[in-house]
Design an enzyme around this catalytic site. Structure first.
Site, PDB file in Angstrom:
ATOM      1  CD  GLU A   1      -2.092   1.320   3.001  1.00 16.30           C
ATOM      2  OE1 GLU A   1      -2.368   0.271   3.617  1.00 16.30           O
ATOM      3  OE2 GLU A   1      -2.158   2.439   3.526  1.00 16.30           O
TER       4      GLU A   1
ATOM      5  NE  ARG B   1       0.359   8.088   5.723  1.00 14.12           N
ATOM      6  CZ  ARG B   1       0.688   7.187   6.633  1.00 14.12           C
ATOM      7  NH1 ARG B   1       1.734   7.368   7.392  1.00 14.12           N
ATOM      8  NH2 ARG B   1      -0.038   6.093   6.767  1.00 14.12           N
TER       9      ARG B   1
ATOM     10  CE  LYS C   1      -5.801   1.730   7.572  1.00 15.11           C
ATOM     11  NZ  LYS C   1      -5.010   2.506   6.629  1.00 15.11           N
TER      12      LYS C   1
HETATM   13  O1  LIG Z   1      -3.026   6.127   5.756  1.00 18.54           O
HETATM   14  C1  LIG Z   1      -3.456   4.982   5.572  1.00 18.54           C
HETATM   15  O2  LIG Z   1      -4.344   4.711   4.742  1.00 18.54           O
HETATM   16  C2  LIG Z   1      -2.903   3.936   6.351  1.00 18.54           C
HETATM   17  O3  LIG Z   1      -2.944   2.807   5.899  1.00 18.54           O
HETATM   18  C3  LIG Z   1      -2.290   4.232   7.647  1.00 18.54           C
HETATM   19  C4  LIG Z   1      -1.400   3.085   8.041  1.00 18.54           C
HETATM   20  O4  LIG Z   1      -2.196   1.993   8.259  1.00 18.54           O
HETATM   21  C5  LIG Z   1      -0.615   3.319   9.251  1.00 18.54           C
HETATM   22  O5  LIG Z   1       0.069   4.525   9.163  1.00 18.54           O
HETATM   23  C6  LIG Z   1       0.340   2.215   9.487  1.00 18.54           C
HETATM   24  O6  LIG Z   1       0.776   2.362  10.766  1.00 18.54           O
HETATM   25  P1  LIG Z   1       2.218   1.915  11.250  1.00 18.54           P
HETATM   26  O7  LIG Z   1       2.462   0.538  10.772  1.00 18.54           O
HETATM   27  O8  LIG Z   1       2.119   2.045  12.722  1.00 18.54           O
HETATM   28  O9  LIG Z   1       3.163   2.912  10.626  1.00 18.54           O
END
Ligand SMILES: O=C(O)C(=O)C[C@H](O)[C@H](O)COP(=O)(O)O
Length: 225
Positions: free
Chosen positions: A48, A52, A136
């Site tokens: 994915e 950002r 999710k």
């Molecule tokens: O923005 C989105 O659509 C996302 O998918 C957010 C992510 O799931 C998280 O940022 C993952 O979190 P970490 O593994 O803790 O870095």
């Protein structure tokens, strides 16, 4: 109530059999292809790319062209206009941290497989009202992890919802989520942290992927469908 998966069966099975969605923040388009290859070398074929950074869509196009075995989706989709862009570049799926009714409806209109983010019962119910079966769960760890998700799902167990937990997962905790029957896969950035991508540490990323896949293969999970 009969809910259908937003994901076509083949895509759902690809996600389930990989078990992990590698979440990526990519700063340079030229990193896209080596990154995808590094993940594939470690046995991870679902990724994915988050919106950002401004290069995410271009990175996805490069991966589709040069590493077609990779199942590449887009994350952090926050507006209906972004859904249009994501569908146009041929993303395999989309996700968002939260649930936005207009984003969900636009993805349904364009047939983009899309899992909205949920963290509370009200959000689950809003997603169900929009016909979603695949959700999710974000942010998984700070919200309460496996115990919270089990409790959250209990009143909806008859609906057959499925959750992909993300947020705060790592080598130590991700396996515990996969042992839940309503969790087909997990996701996170622990395999390819932003800094490792910036520093082009492809061997580290391959080794993180290999180790994560090894941890899954060491378990004997039942069929989560
Ligand atoms: O923005 C989105 O659509 C996302 O998918 C957010 C992510 O799931 C998280 O940022 C993952 O979190 P970490 O593994 O803790 O870095």
């Amino acid at each position: 109530m009969q809910l259908r998966s937003q994901f076509p069966l083949k895509l759902f099975e690809q996600i389930q059999s990989c078990g992990i969605i590698a979440v990526l923040v990519i700063d340079e388009v030229r990193h896209a292809v080596p990154l995808a290859k590094a993940l594939l070398d470690g046995g991870i074929n679902v990724m994915e790319l988050t919106l950002r950074t401004p290069v995410a869509l271009e990175a996805l196009q490069a991966i589709r062209r040069e590493v077609p075995e990779m199942v590449a989706g887009i994350g952090t989709i926050l507006t209906p206009a972004q859904v249009d862009q994501v569908a146009q570049v041929g993303a395999a799926f989309g996700v968002a941290p939260g649930l936005n009714r207009r984003v969900m409806q636009q993805s349904q209109a364009l047939d983009l497989p899309f899992a909205p983010g949920i963290a509370t019962p009200s959000e689950v119910e809003a997603a169900v009202e929009l016909g979603c079966r695949d959700l999710k769960f974000f942010p998984a760890e700070p919200t309460g992890g496996v115990a919270y998700l089990s409790s959250l799902n209990a009143p909806y167990a008859h609906l057959g919802l499925r959750y992909i937990p993300l947020g705060g997962l790592n080598f130590e905790n991700f396996i515990s989520y996969l042992s839940l029957p309503f969790v087909p896969a997990v996701g996170g950035s622990w395999i390819a942290p932003r800094k490792a991508i910036q520093d082009e540490q492809w061997e580290v990323i391959t080794s993180n992927a290999t180790e994560s896949r090894r941890l899954i293969d060491a378990q004997n999970f039942g069929d989560a469908t």
